[in-house]
Design an enzyme around this catalytic site. Structure first.
Site, PDB file in Angstrom:
ATOM      1  CG  ASN A 156      -1.909   1.512   1.369  1.00 50.24           C
ATOM      2  OD1 ASN A 156      -1.843   1.938   0.555  1.00 50.24           O
ATOM      3  ND2 ASN A 156      -2.740   1.421   2.288  1.00 50.24           N
ATOM      4  NE  ARG A 158      -3.456   7.408   1.391  1.00 48.49           N
ATOM      5  CZ  ARG A 158      -5.003   7.142   1.590  1.00 48.49           C
ATOM      6  NH1 ARG A 158      -5.699   6.671   1.591  1.00 48.49           N
ATOM      7  NH2 ARG A 158      -5.038   8.840   2.168  1.00 48.49           N
ATOM      8  CB  CYS A 159       1.487   1.855   4.284  1.00 49.26           C
ATOM      9  SG  CYS A 159       1.676   0.998   5.820  1.00 49.26           S
ATOM     10  CB  SER A 160       4.956   5.114   6.631  1.00 51.04           C
ATOM     11  OG  SER A 160       4.453   4.686   8.000  1.00 51.04           O
ATOM     12  NE  ARG A 169       5.268   6.268   2.214  1.00 46.91           N
ATOM     13  CZ  ARG A 169       5.058   6.889   2.844  1.00 46.91           C
ATOM     14  NH1 ARG A 169       3.706   6.228   1.886  1.00 46.91           N
ATOM     15  NH2 ARG A 169       4.964   7.276   3.404  1.00 46.91           N
TER      16      ARG A 169
END
Length: 116
Positions: free
Chosen positions: A8, A10-12, A15
């Site tokens: 995802n 948007r997930c730190s 990433r």
């Protein structure tokens, strides 16, 4: 080595896990699981590789919002709910050679999968 990350962007943590793999010379197949959710069969395989029940792969807040926090739900019902509501799936999940998997929480937990 065939590496897949259920990601995802948007997930730190997702990433960070992707970046950690790339920093270690691994360019994984990236599955944006919110757009392309894994099938029930894929989820069963992932859960087997992780060695956990489906309930342990649920994000608590999102599971409650989706009605998947009911303790009476069976494994099959939870997996079906994950397919229907992929945002309830904890992330990121890294699978190597369809033989081993780890949850990237913390991101470093995926390093043993790639021999680091």
């Amino acid at each position: 080595m065939d590496v897949t990350i259920y990601h995802n962007p948007r997930c730190s943590k997702s990433r960070q896990t992707l970046a950690l793999l790339q920093e270690n010379g691994v360019e994984p197949k990236v599955v944006a699981y919110l757009e392309t959710p894994p099938s029930a069969a894929d989820l069963r395989t992932i859960l087997d590789l992780l060695g956990i029940p489906a309930r342990d792969l649920l994000r608590k807040k999102e599971a409650k919002e989706a009605g998947l926090d009911d303790p009476a739900l069976t494994e099959a019902e939870i997996i079906a709910g994950m397919v229907t509501h992929p945002k309830v799936i904890e992330r990121p999940i890294v699978v190597v050679d369809d033989a081993k998997a780890a949850l990237g929480r913390p991101p470093e937990s995926v390093l043993p999968l790639i021999g680091k």
